[in-house]
Design an enzyme around this catalytic site. Structure first.
Site, PDB file in Angstrom:
ATOM      1  N   PRO A 158       0.811  -1.220   0.000  1.00 27.02           N
ATOM      2  CA  PRO A 158       0.000   0.000   0.000  1.00 27.02           C
ATOM      3  C   PRO A 158       0.845   1.271   0.000  1.00 27.02           C
ATOM      4  CG  PRO A 158       0.214  -0.797   2.231  1.00 27.02           C
ATOM      5  CD  PRO A 158       0.996  -1.754   1.359  1.00 27.02           C
ATOM      6  N   TRP A 159       0.140   2.423  -0.033  1.00 28.20           N
ATOM      7  CA  TRP A 159       0.820   3.702  -0.125  1.00 28.20           C
ATOM      8  C   TRP A 159       1.116   4.354   1.216  1.00 28.20           C
ATOM      9  CZ3 TRP A 159      -2.519   6.700   2.444  1.00 28.20           C
ATOM     10  CH2 TRP A 159      -3.890   6.490   2.281  1.00 28.20           C
ATOM     11  N   LYS A 183       4.566  -5.237  -6.382  1.00 29.76           N
ATOM     12  CA  LYS A 183       3.894  -4.108  -7.012  1.00 29.76           C
ATOM     13  C   LYS A 183       3.525  -3.095  -5.936  1.00 29.76           C
ATOM     14  CE  LYS A 183      -0.231  -2.868  -7.954  1.00 29.76           C
ATOM     15  NZ  LYS A 183      -0.036  -1.391  -7.824  1.00 29.76           N
ATOM     16  N   PRO A 184       4.292  -2.009  -5.830  1.00 31.15           N
ATOM     17  CA  PRO A 184       3.922  -0.966  -4.881  1.00 31.15           C
ATOM     18  C   PRO A 184       2.764  -0.135  -5.419  1.00 31.15           C
ATOM     19  CG  PRO A 184       5.849  -0.281  -6.114  1.00 31.15           C
ATOM     20  CD  PRO A 184       5.521  -1.677  -6.572  1.00 31.15           C
ATOM     21  N   GLU A 186       1.039   2.856  -7.066  1.00 38.47           N
ATOM     22  CA  GLU A 186       1.600   3.785  -8.042  1.00 38.47           C
ATOM     23  C   GLU A 186       1.744   5.194  -7.474  1.00 38.47           C
ATOM     24  OE1 GLU A 186      -2.643   2.847  -9.613  1.00 38.47           O
ATOM     25  OE2 GLU A 186      -1.150   1.957  -8.275  1.00 38.47           O
ATOM     26  N   SER A 237      -6.914  -2.460   1.486  1.00 34.16           N
ATOM     27  CA  SER A 237      -8.286  -2.435   1.974  1.00 34.16           C
ATOM     28  C   SER A 237      -8.927  -3.817   1.904  1.00 34.16           C
ATOM     29  CB  SER A 237      -9.117  -1.451   1.155  1.00 34.16           C
ATOM     30  OG  SER A 237      -9.335  -1.946  -0.158  1.00 34.16           O
ATOM     31  N   CYS A 292      -3.576   1.379   9.446  1.00 37.39           N
ATOM     32  CA  CYS A 292      -4.652   0.426   9.698  1.00 37.39           C
ATOM     33  C   CYS A 292      -4.760   0.033  11.160  1.00 37.39           C
ATOM     34  CB  CYS A 292      -4.492  -0.807   8.821  1.00 37.39           C
ATOM     35  SG  CYS A 292      -2.848  -1.529   8.851  1.00 37.39           S
ATOM     36  N   GLU A 397     -13.735   2.237   7.854  1.00 37.46           N
ATOM     37  CA  GLU A 397     -12.362   2.723   7.924  1.00 37.46           C
ATOM     38  C   GLU A 397     -12.261   4.068   7.210  1.00 37.46           C
ATOM     39  OE1 GLU A 397      -8.001   0.681   7.706  1.00 37.46           O
ATOM     40  OE2 GLU A 397      -9.349   0.258   6.038  1.00 37.46           O
TER      41      GLU A 397
END
Length: 511
Positions: A158-159, A183-184, A186, A237, A292, A397
């Site tokens: 995630p970012w 895959k981070p 973007e 998520s 989170c 959330e």
């Protein structure tokens, strides 16, 4: 500390395949933006499905040699990696703050040192892949357990903590002998690419660690569905996690999902009020609430409720928003204007339902240092009271600097409310009573329950959730269970050609 300029370091591209940067071959570009002022940090060309194929092929080619490397060889490489990360700590911190907007003191004191420590931990853990002791459990055979790597791991991070999440995904996977394609997000790929470069510089062979920067709907889904990917690890998520699970199950891949959270912060009437107030402010606002495990729902036993609300509101108003590269700035922007608007929407809908906004509830104009905050995705720390348990801001959330406070009467009610969401990632209980703390840690359904604190994590202990917060563990020795498969090896020790059990298939018992 001066603002980082990424400069030309990623001009060769934002894909890292087989030990080198290269340009993506997708048709789309994406602007990595500093959310504190909207300025361009780096324009990247996104990955196509062909780039994902190339990354997986590189990882697959590297797997035989890396999986057969001795634990000591992998450990030594990770030890070198920890040293390189430490040498480049300042650079990592600046780039992390530039792409996320997080205060430089958070990047410097939390994100980067946490990643270095995690790397050092897995350097040791690589030598400690334990199985069950060899033994003669049937009497006629010797049994032993082999713990083996799974293969190519496809990971999506995630970012909110780009560097730390790259470490959480890459380190246990390669310590166990797997290879990986990460895959981070973007929005924030830059420190993940820097981490992969550091792996190469540490002597980790080309193809062991690969990074594809692409959109989830193309690169992400193709990675998860790829026939040569043996395991998928996803952090994000719950909604997207469900999609990842649906895709992975089609080819019966192992999955590890660390999903959303809505952490309760339960304050009993014997708690240290000052400690609870300070703890709530820190736990609700870390990383601008984009965490989170952040405290999002405070349940306060009625005798302390009013004083707690007043104390938190007072501290919220003192939090300094400003330039993330100013060492005195406490709170940076949200990661994007879209995320800021999403948070604001939650607050406005709560206001419309009659909630009281006890602090914040708006996008500010000026920072503590005179910074024009209207240029960035800033939002004031927001405290909400007077809302029902079934309200959206209590159940969903928000992922922003918003804390909701509700009162409770009996201990039973407080613990019931703490469990009353679909999530179960983290929680905390605040009390001086050992029996209350033991009950809370037993009854709260979450992967981590802190007592008289909220947020600290350590490399030696696992992180992962219950319920809709997913399954599987990051960090600690337990994470290696996710990235290895257990093989039972059984060897006959009798040298008898005709075994007694053969009579159940043919013939009679031999005399």
């Amino acid at each position: 500390m001066t603002r980082n300029t990424v400069g030309s370091r990623f001009d060769a591209g934002a894909q890292y395949l087989a030990g080198a940067l290269r340009e993506g071959t997708g048709t789309e570009t994406f602007d990595v933006v500093d959310p504190s002022d909207g300025s361009l940090v780096q324009r990247v060309r996104l990955a196509s499905t062909a780039d994902v194929d190339d990354a997986v092929a590189a990882a697959r080619a590297a797997f035989p040699a890396w999986s057969n490397a001795t634990p000591g060889t992998r450990s030594d490489a990770l030890t070198r990696l920890a040293g390189i990360l430490a040498e480049r700590a300042d650079d990592f911190a600046r780039v992390e703050s530039a792409q996320t907007g997080k205060p430089i003191k958070l990047s410097t004191e939390f994100d980067v040192p946490g990643t270095i420590d995690n790397t050092a931990f897995f350097a040791g853990a690589a030598r400690n892949l334990e199985g069950k002791a060899t033994g003669e459990f049937s009497g006629d055979h010797t049994s032993s357990i082999r713990r083996e790597p799974i293969g190519v791991v496809g990971s999506i991070s995630p970012w909110n903590y780009p560097l730390q999440m790259a470490g959480w995904k890459i380190l246990p996977a390669i310590a166990a002998g797997n290879t990986i394609v990460l895959k981070p997000a973007e929005l924030t790929p830059l420190t993940s690419l820097m981490f992969a470069q550091a792996c190469t510089d540490a002597g980790i062979p080309d193809g062991v660690v690969n990074v594809v920067t692409g959109a989830g709907r193309t690169a992400g889904e193709h990675l998860v569905s790829h026939p040569d990917v043996s395991m998928v690890s996803f952090t994000g998520s719950t909604g997207v996690g469900k999609r990842v699970g649906e895709l992975a199950v089609q080819s019966v891949k192992r999955t590890h999902l660390e999903l959303g959270g809505k952490a309760p912060f339960v304050v009993f009437d014997d708690a240290d009020l000052d400690a609870a107030v300070n703890g709530a402010v820190a736990a609700a606002l870390i990383n601008t609430g984009q965490d989170c495990t952040a405290a999002t729902r405070a349940y306060v036993q009625r005798p302390l409720y009013d004083a707690f609300v007043a104390g938190v509101a007072e501290l919220f108003e003192q939090v300094r928003l400003g330039d993330p590269f100013n060492p005195q700035t406490d709170l940076g922007p949200l990661v994007s204007f879209r995320q800021r608007d999403s948070v604001a929407g939650f607050v406005e809908r709560a206001r419309g339902y009659g909630a009281t906004i006890a602090a914040g509830g708006y996008a500010p104009e000026k920072g503590h240092d005179g910074t024009d905050l209207t240029l960035g995705a800033y939002y004031r720390p927001t405290l909400i009271t007077g809302i029902a348990q079934d309200a959206e801001v209590v159940q969903s959330e928000i992922f922003g600097p918003v804390l909701v406070v509700l009162p409770f009467d009996s201990d039973e009610q407080g613990l019931r409310l703490a469990n009353d969401t679909p999530y179960g990632l983290a929680a905390s209980a605040w009390t001086r009573d050992v029996y209350r703390s033991l009950r809370a840690t037993r009854e709260i359904k979450a992967g981590c329950v802190w007592v008289n604190d909220h947020i600290p994590i350590i490399s030696e202990m696992p992180h992962g959730g219950y319920k809709a917060s997913g399954y599987g563990k990051d960090m600690s020795q337990y994470s290696l269970d996710e990235y290895t498969q257990v093989k039972h090896v059984m060897q006959d020790i009798t040298a008898v050609a005709r075994k007694d059990w053969h009579r159940t298939i043919f013939g009679d018992r031999e005399q």
